[in-house]
Enzyme design. Structure first.
Site, PDB file in Angstrom:
ATOM      1  N   SER A   1       9.573   5.471  -3.433  1.00  0.00           N
ATOM      2  CA  SER A   1       9.404   4.503  -2.351  1.00  0.00           C
ATOM      3  C   SER A   1       8.372   5.053  -1.378  1.00  0.00           C
ATOM      4  O   SER A   1       8.324   6.262  -1.139  1.00  0.00           O
ATOM      5  CB  SER A   1      10.734   4.298  -1.615  1.00  0.00           C
ATOM      6  OG  SER A   1      10.511   3.677  -0.361  1.00  0.00           O
TER       7      SER A   1
ATOM      8  N   GLY B   1       8.907  -5.166  -8.636  1.00  0.00           N
ATOM      9  CA  GLY B   1       9.772  -4.104  -9.117  1.00  0.00           C
ATOM     10  C   GLY B   1      11.241  -4.449  -8.970  1.00  0.00           C
ATOM     11  O   GLY B   1      11.652  -5.089  -7.997  1.00  0.00           O
TER      12      GLY B   1
ATOM     13  N   HIS C   1       4.273   1.705  -8.098  1.00  0.00           N
ATOM     14  CA  HIS C   1       3.273   0.635  -7.997  1.00  0.00           C
ATOM     15  C   HIS C   1       2.331   0.661  -9.211  1.00  0.00           C
ATOM     16  O   HIS C   1       1.984  -0.377  -9.768  1.00  0.00           O
ATOM     17  CB  HIS C   1       2.434   0.805  -6.734  1.00  0.00           C
ATOM     18  CG  HIS C   1       3.194   0.708  -5.442  1.00  0.00           C
ATOM     19  ND1 HIS C   1       3.347   1.778  -4.587  1.00  0.00           N
ATOM     20  CD2 HIS C   1       3.836  -0.340  -4.853  1.00  0.00           C
ATOM     21  CE1 HIS C   1       4.046   1.389  -3.527  1.00  0.00           C
ATOM     22  NE2 HIS C   1       4.358   0.118  -3.657  1.00  0.00           N
TER      23      HIS C   1
ATOM     24  N   GLY D   1       0.812  -1.217   0.000  1.00  0.00           N
ATOM     25  CA  GLY D   1       0.000   0.000   0.000  1.00  0.00           C
ATOM     26  C   GLY D   1       0.840   1.259   0.000  1.00  0.00           C
ATOM     27  O   GLY D   1       2.032   1.220  -0.335  1.00  0.00           O
ATOM     28  N   ALA D   2       0.214   2.383   0.373  1.00  0.00           N
ATOM     29  CA  ALA D   2       0.844   3.709   0.231  1.00  0.00           C
ATOM     30  C   ALA D   2       1.367   3.833  -1.204  1.00  0.00           C
ATOM     31  O   ALA D   2       2.541   4.115  -1.441  1.00  0.00           O
ATOM     32  CB  ALA D   2       1.953   3.930   1.264  1.00  0.00           C
TER      33      ALA D   2
ATOM     34  N   LYS E   1      13.261  -2.293  -8.290  1.00  0.00           N
ATOM     35  CA  LYS E   1      13.648  -1.443  -7.156  1.00  0.00           C
ATOM     36  C   LYS E   1      14.116  -2.306  -5.978  1.00  0.00           C
ATOM     37  O   LYS E   1      15.091  -1.984  -5.307  1.00  0.00           O
ATOM     38  CB  LYS E   1      12.441  -0.579  -6.762  1.00  0.00           C
ATOM     39  CG  LYS E   1      12.418  -0.060  -5.351  1.00  0.00           C
ATOM     40  CD  LYS E   1      13.272   1.158  -5.227  1.00  0.00           C
ATOM     41  CE  LYS E   1      13.464   1.642  -3.801  1.00  0.00           C
ATOM     42  NZ  LYS E   1      12.607   1.127  -2.772  1.00  0.00           N
TER      43      LYS E   1
HETATM   44  P1  AMP Z   1       6.114  -2.342  -1.593  1.00  0.00           P
HETATM   45  O1  AMP Z   1       4.727  -1.815  -1.463  1.00  0.00           O
HETATM   46  O2  AMP Z   1       7.167  -1.344  -1.260  1.00  0.00           O
HETATM   47  O3  AMP Z   1       6.296  -3.682  -0.958  1.00  0.00           O
HETATM   48  O4  AMP Z   1       6.332  -2.586  -3.144  1.00  0.00           O
HETATM   49  C1  AMP Z   1       5.436  -3.377  -3.888  1.00  0.00           C
HETATM   50  C2  AMP Z   1       6.029  -3.648  -5.241  1.00  0.00           C
HETATM   51  O5  AMP Z   1       6.274  -2.415  -5.923  1.00  0.00           O
HETATM   52  C3  AMP Z   1       7.385  -4.361  -5.156  1.00  0.00           C
HETATM   53  O6  AMP Z   1       7.456  -5.343  -6.178  1.00  0.00           O
HETATM   54  C4  AMP Z   1       8.361  -3.242  -5.382  1.00  0.00           C
HETATM   55  O7  AMP Z   1       9.572  -3.684  -5.936  1.00  0.00           O
HETATM   56  C5  AMP Z   1       7.597  -2.379  -6.359  1.00  0.00           C
HETATM   57  N1  AMP Z   1       8.121  -1.002  -6.335  1.00  0.00           N
HETATM   58  C6  AMP Z   1       8.315  -0.230  -5.252  1.00  0.00           C
HETATM   59  N2  AMP Z   1       8.864   0.951  -5.614  1.00  0.00           N
HETATM   60  C7  AMP Z   1       9.023   0.907  -6.956  1.00  0.00           C
HETATM   61  C8  AMP Z   1       9.546   1.809  -7.933  1.00  0.00           C
HETATM   62  N3  AMP Z   1      10.021   3.003  -7.592  1.00  0.00           N
HETATM   63  N4  AMP Z   1       9.545   1.425  -9.226  1.00  0.00           N
HETATM   64  C9  AMP Z   1       9.077   0.207  -9.579  1.00  0.00           C
HETATM   65  N5  AMP Z   1       8.556  -0.692  -8.712  1.00  0.00           N
HETATM   66  C10 AMP Z   1       8.535  -0.351  -7.423  1.00  0.00           C
END
Ligand code: AMP
Length: 266
Positions: free
Chosen positions: A173, A135, A24, A18-19, A137
């Site tokens: 992020s 991602g 995303h 989320g967030a 990332k």
């Molecule tokens: P998170 O909510 O941070 O766990 O991220 C969820 C998904 O979004 C994960 O697969 C991350 O790698 C991807 N993600 C987070 N930030 C980015 C970004 N800046 N660019 C591409 N994918 C991202």
């Protein structure tokens, strides 16, 4: 989900905490290219946070997230409660090795990949996606999940997606909201160092020398460095020379109360 399947529609899952930000949403759009039905999960997974980490303060903006996903015409948002995911008596954990023990994130967050692998396995079982998007990332995470899907014969294709950045290079992020104005101004140093280091290594400069200079530059910008490393892009094993394989540079560093990670291909 069964309804989709009965109709012969394939499903792509985008797991998130989320967030949501543009990074995303880029995953959601790639998911749309792969499958007819897109499912986004939102779950801040307690088992991937250590007690001293930011589980309690992790940004939660469920209403905004729903609005953003509605605008993307996502078919389903899957947002289970922690009690549903980990009921009383829950006792099993997936324990990845290989890339998960590369001495990068795992060295600083020993709980992390076990928590990720466990929750991702559960999400895959719940949603039964044909594709799952992750991602670049979180590069080590992408490698760990890819390996896990292969090792456990999961019938899901893992798709990696490029990192979405701010104009000054900072990777988007959910944790960037923790940065003060001053820290935010310093933060682009991480990508800047990755980019110049990748360029120099490509031109034949010695990897260790390039990385040492990068480490110094990151420290001078006010960061406490966890690591800046050159690794084999697939196994994440240490690499000494350019000829040892496709190289990925990975960085993690802390400023104030925020820990940021980033990476780049050489
Ligand atoms: P998170 O909510 O941070 O766990 O991220 C969820 C998904 O979004 C994960 O697969 C991350 O790698 C991807 N993600 C987070 N930030 C980015 C970004 N800046 N660019 C591409 N994918 C991202």
């Amino acid at each position: 989900m069964e309804l989709y399947r009965k109709r012969g529609d394939n499903v792509a899952l985008v797991p998130t905490m989320g967030a949501l930000h543009r990074g995303h949403l880029a995953l959601v759009r790639l998911a749309r290219k792969r499958a007819r039905r897109v499912v986004v999960s939102i779950f801040v997974n307690p088992t991937q946070f250590a007690p001293n980490e930011d589980f309690g303060s992790y940004p939660r903006r469920f209403a905004d997230d729903l609005a953003a996903l509605k605008a993307e015409k996502v078919e389903m948002v899957w947002a289970p409660s922690a009690a549903a995911m980990y009921p009383e008596g829950f006792a099993t954990r997936v324990d990845p090795a290989g890339a998960a023990k590369a001495g990068l994130e795992d060295k600083f967050r020993p709980h992390f990949f076990g928590g990720v692998a466990t929750v991702v396995t559960k999400l895959f079982t719940q949603v039964q996606p044909d594709f799952a998007l992750f991602g670049q990332k979180d590069y080590q995470q992408l490698r760990v999940v890819t390996q896990m899907a292969k090792d456990l014969d999961l019938s899901v294709k893992i798709v990696g997606a490029p990192t979405v950045r701010e104009k000054d290079g900072l990777a988007l992020s959910s944790r960037n909201v923790y940065l003060s104005a001053e820290e935010r101004a310093a933060a682009p140093v991480l990508y800047r160092v990755l980019k110049t280091s990748a360029g120099r290594i490509k031109r034949g400069d010695t990897i260790e020398r390039v990385l040492d200079e990068g480490r110094r530059e990151i420290a001078e910008a006010g960061f406490a460095l966890d690591y800046l490393e050159a690794r084999h892009a697939l196994t994440l094993a240490p690499i000494i020379a350019r000829k040892d394989g496709p190289i990925r540079l990975l960085v993690a560093a802390r400023i104030g109360k925020t820990r940021l990670i980033d990476n780049i291909g050489v």
